[in-house]
Design an enzyme around this catalytic site. Sequence first.
Site, PDB file in Angstrom:
ATOM      1  CD  GLU A 118       2.531  -2.613  -2.369  1.00 24.88           C
ATOM      2  OE1 GLU A 118       2.177  -3.500  -2.426  1.00 24.88           O
ATOM      3  OE2 GLU A 118       3.816  -2.970  -0.896  1.00 24.88           O
TER       4      GLU A 118
ATOM      5  CB  ALA B 187       1.085  -7.450  -0.632  1.00 21.55           C
TER       6      ALA B 187
ATOM      7  NE  ARG C 226       5.325  -7.869  -4.916  1.00 24.53           N
ATOM      8  CZ  ARG C 226       3.908  -8.063  -4.818  1.00 24.53           C
ATOM      9  NH1 ARG C 226       3.999  -6.573  -5.551  1.00 24.53           N
ATOM     10  NH2 ARG C 226       3.447  -8.885  -4.389  1.00 24.53           N
TER      11      ARG C 226
HETATM   12  N1  MTE Z   1      -1.170   5.001   2.683  1.00 28.40           N
HETATM   13  C1  MTE Z   1      -1.087   5.798   3.885  1.00 28.40           C
HETATM   14  N2  MTE Z   1      -1.616   6.614   4.232  1.00 28.40           N
HETATM   15  N3  MTE Z   1       0.122   5.744   4.709  1.00 28.40           N
HETATM   16  C2  MTE Z   1       0.409   4.595   4.260  1.00 28.40           C
HETATM   17  O1  MTE Z   1       1.344   3.702   5.815  1.00 28.40           O
HETATM   18  N4  MTE Z   1       0.998   2.268   3.269  1.00 28.40           N
HETATM   19  C3  MTE Z   1       0.918   2.021   2.126  1.00 28.40           C
HETATM   20  C4  MTE Z   1      -0.118   1.900   1.225  1.00 28.40           C
HETATM   21  N5  MTE Z   1      -0.998   3.337   1.451  1.00 28.40           N
HETATM   22  C5  MTE Z   1       0.375   3.647   2.998  1.00 28.40           C
HETATM   23  C6  MTE Z   1      -0.613   4.188   2.740  1.00 28.40           C
HETATM   24  C7  MTE Z   1       1.579   0.336   1.488  1.00 28.40           C
HETATM   25  S1  MTE Z   1       3.260  -0.130   1.884  1.00 28.40           S
HETATM   26  C8  MTE Z   1       0.640  -0.649   1.617  1.00 28.40           C
HETATM   27  S2  MTE Z   1       1.206  -2.314   1.511  1.00 28.40           S
HETATM   28  C9  MTE Z   1      -0.464  -0.228   1.801  1.00 28.40           C
HETATM   29  O2  MTE Z   1      -1.327   1.389   2.045  1.00 28.40           O
HETATM   30  C10 MTE Z   1      -1.454  -0.933   2.475  1.00 28.40           C
HETATM   31  O3  MTE Z   1      -2.928  -1.231   2.932  1.00 28.40           O
HETATM   32  P1  MTE Z   1      -3.853  -1.454   1.417  1.00 28.40           P
HETATM   33  O4  MTE Z   1      -3.753  -3.475   1.696  1.00 28.40           O
HETATM   34  O5  MTE Z   1      -5.159  -1.767   2.132  1.00 28.40           O
HETATM   35  O6  MTE Z   1      -3.678  -0.722   0.274  1.00 28.40           O
HETATM   36 MO1  MOS Z   2       3.412  -2.675   2.207  1.00 26.17          MO
HETATM   37  S1  MOS Z   2       5.313  -2.520   1.862  1.00 26.17           S
HETATM   38  O1  MOS Z   2       3.183  -4.219   1.023  1.00 26.17           O
HETATM   39  O2  MOS Z   2       3.165  -2.948   4.090  1.00 26.17           O
END
Ligand code: MTE
Ligand code: MOS
Length: 811
Positions: A706, A520, A320
């Site tokens: 992300e 992701a 990535r």
């Molecule tokens: N937001 C909060 N509050 N807590 C988290 O741990 N993780 C992030 C993001 N936002 C996270 C967060 C990461 S690394 C990812 S990959 C995505 O949320 C995962 O959730 P989603 O695929 O539902 O967006």
């Molecule tokens: Mo998020 S780093 O893809 O859990």
Amino acid sequence: MSELSRRPDEGVVVGRALPHESAGLHVTGHALYTDDLVATRSDVLHAHPVPAPHAHARVLRLDAAPALAVPGVERVLTAADVPGTNDSGVKHDEPLFPDIVMFHGQAVAWVLGETLEAARLGAAAVVVDYDPLPAVLTLAEAIEAGSYQGGRPTVERGDVERGFAEAAHVFSGVTEMAGQEHFYLETHASLAVVDEAGQVFVQCSTQHPTETQEIVAHVLGLRSHEVTVQCLRMGGGFGGKEMQPHGYAAVAALGAVLTGRPVRLRLTRQQDVTMTGKRHGFHAEWRAGFDAEGRLLALDATLTSDGGWSLDLSEPVLARALCHVDNAYWLPHVRLHGRVAHTHKTSQTAFRGFGGPQGMLVVEDVIGRCAPLIGLDAREVRRRSFYVDGQETPYGQPVRHADRLATAWQQLHDEADVARRLEEVAAFNAAHPHTKRALALTPVKFGISFNFTAFNQGGALVHVYKDGSVLVNHGGTEMGQGLHTKMLQVAATALGVPLELVRLAPTRTDKVPNTSATAASAGADLNGGAVKDACEQILRRLAEVDAGRGLPWRDLVQAAYFARVQLWAAGFYRTEGLHWDSTAMRGHPFKYFAYGVCAAEVEVDGFTGAHRTRRVDIVHDVGDSLSPLVDLGQVEGGFVQGAGWLTLEDLRWDTSAGPQRGRLATQAASTYKLPSFSEMPGDFRVSLLQHAHEDGAVYGSKAVGEPPVMLAFAVREALRSAAAAFAPDGGAGTSVDLASPATPEAVFWAVEDARSGDPDRARLVRGGTGVVPDQPGPEEPALHPRSEQVQRDLLGREPGSDGSRSAPVEA
Ligand code: MTE
Ligand code: MOS
């Protein structure tokens, strides 16, 4: 508009600005996390690790007997107890109970006690003899020693040598960036029980319940159907719970199987920081060519990530990274090599952005450092290099909706009043010799989908009960990001029922099997697609029952039940149109790109390097938002986490030759500075890009988790410009090399460099028109001369003994 993305005419619950589904529970302390469940069980045993005091060592002898003599100690778990495979990784390179210690603080055994204190005392009593071995710690040491692991992919397009030959300006340099500790509020936690039939049930704070299930099963020598993993919710994961929970869950499960009692394992903060993987630090060596108009023409770079002791997710993170070096910019000629260093540190892992931020930092650093030498404002170099529709990424994917970059860029210029504020900044700087301000803008383009095509599938199980109420299970986990809120909105919209009729059940592997990690940023895309599919199957059956009568929901459900029509369905979704060749590093790995633009204004104090962010404006593309408040929170939170990585958070390992070599020195909030309210921008304005329907995703939305992290590059670039403003020329022609993280200390040195006007300071070498430097330069980075001096004089230690940054080298 696609069937998937089209919203119904009525009863649309997606798009409403609702609070997070557990917000009330979160703020009142009623939300339960895995470790809270311990209080609901009796007879629980507590697990404590026996940490190794070396970064690399052979275990010569391990004597558990003294621990068993400690009151309250029930059992000591060692490799001899493992009925299945003594390995906690998917790559089979992570012994759960190691005979060779691979990082300082690694657990060589676990002690189970009636209380955590008994277990702790027991762990201290275990006698272990070690034979210390040499340890590779820094990226520089790893590169020097040729210490690598895993594949070495290359992304290539065009002809870089021709690009350099045609370039008007060619520069080379080295860019280094530190990693980042996840510092989720809830540390790793598992609670395992075994029932009368030998079924293992593990409650675990995991982003990837299916993989936790698989690792637990293979450690125990069981099949997947004998192990169930449930994740209630997480107090943050940020990628740190994508692969790292498995081993801890396996230890708890092993303890439960061996003792027949529930076993709880929760890491203390210090254990969590010491033992678990972090964001990868990267080292990049590059050569960049620009055309006469200042557009990027050629880029040749080698990215080396610090993988730590095992592969974990390092290869996909590297992939990535390589796929995001381009960020928002068209690179006609490009060659990017990647490799993963093997070091005696924690196994670095997924962290929000998953290598994307590291890859993008390279090109942003290149532009930030080279623009002044070309004689252009970095903002202008960025804008001129933007992708336009019809162009492809270096790995061969067309950049759809590239025009959104220019749209968001322009919108931000207007909303943030950029032209006027740049004048204000210039006036302020002219009047203040010891304080400087700067305003910088940076774009984000981030690919959505797992690079590895097979992971792009999601599942759901939707039950409609006879009373018309609805229970939704899906394969995604909730970590605070609001996925469950969005799934409730999707289900209510798809079924056309009020939100109050829909409830969500915790994520469990026996409800929805073979799930992908919630990662992701694809959680809502994948699980939303699956929830919608399940709801639509049910609706189709109900439509037959209704036969045009227009029955109210409850009556219809009743009628269906009496007509013996199935009222529940399993839904499935897979993202169409993806392919990826991981050997050639080419294909169409992403369904779409998420775009964003950020403008940040900072102020730097010239005496101390202390800085603050005065104002931040963001325009971010979330498609047609499923849940605007949730998305707003994600953009703000992602930005702040990115700013923390780039400007505050500073991981330090002991790199001395002393007995503590390899020990992480920043093991707590007292020594590791996280962003808090005081580092929030004084004025913070986020808007979501309008008219941004995404045809390829559920109800026209886009992933949000992300991409906002990388909006924070604007802060780093503003700090660079503010440091440059201390230069005798006022900064316009001054190339500033800013370490990452740009802590006050790092900014102070950048200011000193800029001020000195020392020709030695700009260590980028300028190739004249059409001139290409012969060699990109030696691989081993030199130490910053000033930091060498400071380390000797002030800190009384030898240079290089403490993660000090490196300077780019002359070409
Ligand atoms: N937001 C909060 N509050 N807590 C988290 O741990 N993780 C992030 C993001 N936002 C996270 C967060 C990461 S690394 C990812 S990959 C995505 O949320 C995962 O959730 P989603 O695929 O539902 O967006
Ligand atoms: Mo998020 S780093 O893809 O859990």
